[in-house]
Write an enzyme that holds these catalytic residues in place. Structure first.
Site, PDB file in Angstrom:
ATOM      1  N   HIS A  92      13.455  -0.528 -19.350  1.00 36.73           N
ATOM      2  CA  HIS A  92      14.833  -1.032 -19.329  1.00 36.73           C
ATOM      3  C   HIS A  92      15.769   0.183 -19.327  1.00 36.73           C
ATOM      4  O   HIS A  92      16.571   0.338 -18.431  1.00 36.73           O
ATOM      5  CB  HIS A  92      15.075  -1.940 -20.540  1.00 36.73           C
ATOM      6  CG  HIS A  92      16.413  -2.623 -20.523  1.00 36.73           C
ATOM      7  ND1 HIS A  92      16.705  -3.750 -21.243  1.00 36.73           N
ATOM      8  CD2 HIS A  92      17.561  -2.320 -19.869  1.00 36.73           C
ATOM      9  CE1 HIS A  92      17.956  -4.122 -21.008  1.00 36.73           C
ATOM     10  NE2 HIS A  92      18.497  -3.262 -20.195  1.00 36.73           N
ATOM     11  N   GLU A 151      22.223   1.743 -15.970  1.00 42.59           N
ATOM     12  CA  GLU A 151      21.601   2.436 -17.107  1.00 42.59           C
ATOM     13  C   GLU A 151      22.140   3.868 -17.250  1.00 42.59           C
ATOM     14  O   GLU A 151      22.384   4.330 -18.355  1.00 42.59           O
ATOM     15  CB  GLU A 151      20.077   2.429 -16.956  1.00 42.59           C
ATOM     16  CG  GLU A 151      19.464   1.046 -17.129  1.00 42.59           C
ATOM     17  CD  GLU A 151      19.781   0.393 -18.473  1.00 42.59           C
ATOM     18  OE1 GLU A 151      19.524   1.002 -19.516  1.00 42.59           O
ATOM     19  OE2 GLU A 151      20.302  -0.746 -18.472  1.00 42.59           O
ATOM     20  N   HIS A 155      24.355   4.266 -20.512  1.00 44.71           N
ATOM     21  CA  HIS A 155      23.602   4.954 -21.578  1.00 44.71           C
ATOM     22  C   HIS A 155      23.385   6.446 -21.298  1.00 44.71           C
ATOM     23  O   HIS A 155      23.504   7.267 -22.198  1.00 44.71           O
ATOM     24  CB  HIS A 155      22.241   4.279 -21.776  1.00 44.71           C
ATOM     25  CG  HIS A 155      22.323   2.803 -22.019  1.00 44.71           C
ATOM     26  ND1 HIS A 155      22.733   2.268 -23.217  1.00 44.71           N
ATOM     27  CD2 HIS A 155      22.074   1.740 -21.214  1.00 44.71           C
ATOM     28  CE1 HIS A 155      22.709   0.933 -23.146  1.00 44.71           C
ATOM     29  NE2 HIS A 155      22.320   0.586 -21.939  1.00 44.71           N
TER      30      HIS A 155
HETATM   31  P1  5GP Z   1      21.760  -2.871 -20.814  1.00 45.64           P
HETATM   32  O1  5GP Z   1      23.238  -3.067 -20.835  1.00 45.64           O
HETATM   33  O2  5GP Z   1      21.316  -1.465 -20.854  1.00 45.64           O
HETATM   34  O3  5GP Z   1      21.082  -3.644 -19.715  1.00 45.64           O
HETATM   35  O4  5GP Z   1      21.188  -3.557 -22.129  1.00 45.64           O
HETATM   36  C1  5GP Z   1      21.602  -3.133 -23.309  1.00 45.64           C
HETATM   37  C2  5GP Z   1      21.906  -4.327 -24.133  1.00 45.64           C
HETATM   38  O5  5GP Z   1      20.963  -4.413 -25.167  1.00 45.64           O
HETATM   39  C3  5GP Z   1      23.231  -4.165 -24.755  1.00 45.64           C
HETATM   40  O6  5GP Z   1      24.150  -4.919 -24.054  1.00 45.64           O
HETATM   41  C4  5GP Z   1      23.079  -4.654 -26.159  1.00 45.64           C
HETATM   42  O7  5GP Z   1      23.637  -5.934 -26.311  1.00 45.64           O
HETATM   43  C5  5GP Z   1      21.603  -4.779 -26.372  1.00 45.64           C
HETATM   44  N1  5GP Z   1      21.082  -3.955 -27.446  1.00 45.64           N
HETATM   45  C6  5GP Z   1      20.355  -4.447 -28.457  1.00 45.64           C
HETATM   46  N2  5GP Z   1      20.030  -3.479 -29.326  1.00 45.64           N
HETATM   47  C7  5GP Z   1      20.538  -2.325 -28.846  1.00 45.64           C
HETATM   48  C8  5GP Z   1      20.520  -0.975 -29.307  1.00 45.64           C
HETATM   49  O8  5GP Z   1      19.957  -0.615 -30.331  1.00 45.64           O
HETATM   50  N3  5GP Z   1      21.160  -0.053 -28.546  1.00 45.64           N
HETATM   51  C9  5GP Z   1      21.796  -0.382 -27.405  1.00 45.64           C
HETATM   52  N4  5GP Z   1      22.410   0.593 -26.740  1.00 45.64           N
HETATM   53  N5  5GP Z   1      21.850  -1.648 -26.930  1.00 45.64           N
HETATM   54  C10 5GP Z   1      21.213  -2.619 -27.650  1.00 45.64           C
END
Ligand code: 5GP
Length: 271
Positions: A92, A151, A155
């Site tokens: 992910h 990503e 991040h």
């Molecule tokens: P992405 O936006 O990268 O597809 O998914 C990240 C999502 O995972 C975020 O929107 C958030 O709601 C969830 N998430 C759950 N736990 C965490 C964590 O510990 N760190 C981050 N950065 N996101 C998290």
């Protein structure tokens, strides 16, 4: 897996850099409005956020993810690859987090450029595929784009100084993924994709603990494992997710999200 190629040096003239910085700051203000549904936990978008505390390598179980989303098929959606659909955990993202349970997102940095990671694309397509259509994936700036773009911008840009640039973000993440092969560890312990079996959550956690000497974080959707996360210190050494987060117990977190017996469903490639 053999080590990954090193990245090309990226440079641009200083005047262009100043101009880009101005544009970037403007874009970051827009990002603050558009960063997504988790704003409550996202900290400081812009220049002033403090450095993160640790990383989470978040892995997806495609059988669960593909079943959860309506099957819109398109070339980017690995759920639709029939016999070539992923059979184990895929990536992910590598997420920089704070110990207080929040995380930074959409930090200043270069915009995603797929050409920078051209040498990684075949590996990325296999192990870090999008499990939906890219037209559904929002970027930091109110638009949509590739899963990798999301990503990196959300991040990767917040991962400095450990991560130097876009190429470094993807290489470091792939390296950790191959170094700590969660699918293989679970397979050796008898936990394999199945549409009929249910496995004890404790058994899955303890298989990872035995192999890597750390506790992972698990997230379920219903009784199916959705994500498994490994935590890393800033020098990219495995660490207990529990030890890194001062706010909540990872075991409690995993147990709240997951029932005592969980499933690892196969990808049903219907289209
Ligand atoms: P992405 O936006 O990268 O597809 O998914 C990240 C999502 O995972 C975020 O929107 C958030 O709601 C969830 N998430 C759950 N736990 C965490 C964590 O510990 N760190 C981050 N950065 N996101 C998290």
């Amino acid at each position: 897996m053999a080590s990954l190629p090193t990245g090309p040096p990226i440079s641009f003239p200083a005047t262009k850099g100043v101009l880009l910085s101005v544009v970037w700051i403007g874009l970051c203000c827009i990002a603050k409005i558009n960063a997504g549904g988790d704003l409550g936990r996202v900290i400081g978008i812009g220049n002033n956020e403090r450095e993160f505390d640790y990383f989470k390598l978040s892995l997806i179980w495609p059988g669960t993810s593909c079943a959860a989303t309506p099957r819109h098929c398109c070339s980017s959606n690995a759920c639709c690859r029939r016999s070539d659909a992923p059979t184990g955990f895929t990536i992910h993202g590598l997420w920089p987090d704070y110990s207080d349970g929040t995380w930074p997102a959409c930090c200043p940095g270069k915009k995603f450029d797929v050409n920078v990671i051209s040498s990684l694309l075949s590996t990325m397509n296999k192990y870090w595929p999008s499990l939906s259509c890219d037209s559904n994936i929002s970027n930091c700036y109110g638009g949509t784009g590739l899963f990798w773009e999301h990503e990196w911008e959300k991040h990767g840009t917040c991962s400095s100084p450990v991560v130097r640039d876009e190429y470094d973000y993807f290489v470091k993440t792939l390296d950790l993924y191959f170094k700590y092969n969660v699918t293989e560890v679970l397979k050796k312990a008898g936990y394999v994709a199945s549409n009929s079996e249910k496995y004890p959550l404790e058994g899955i956690i303890s298989a990872i603990q035995t192999a890597f000497h750390v506790t992972p974080e698990l997230q379920c959707s219903g009784n199916s494992i959705d994500e498994l996360r490994l935590c890393f210190s800033k020098d990219l050494k495995l660490t207990d997710c529990e030890a890194e987060s001062s706010t909540k117990s990872v075991l409690i977190n995993s147990e709240t999200s997951c029932p005592k017996y969980v499933r690892l469903p196969e990808v049903v490639s219907s289209i």
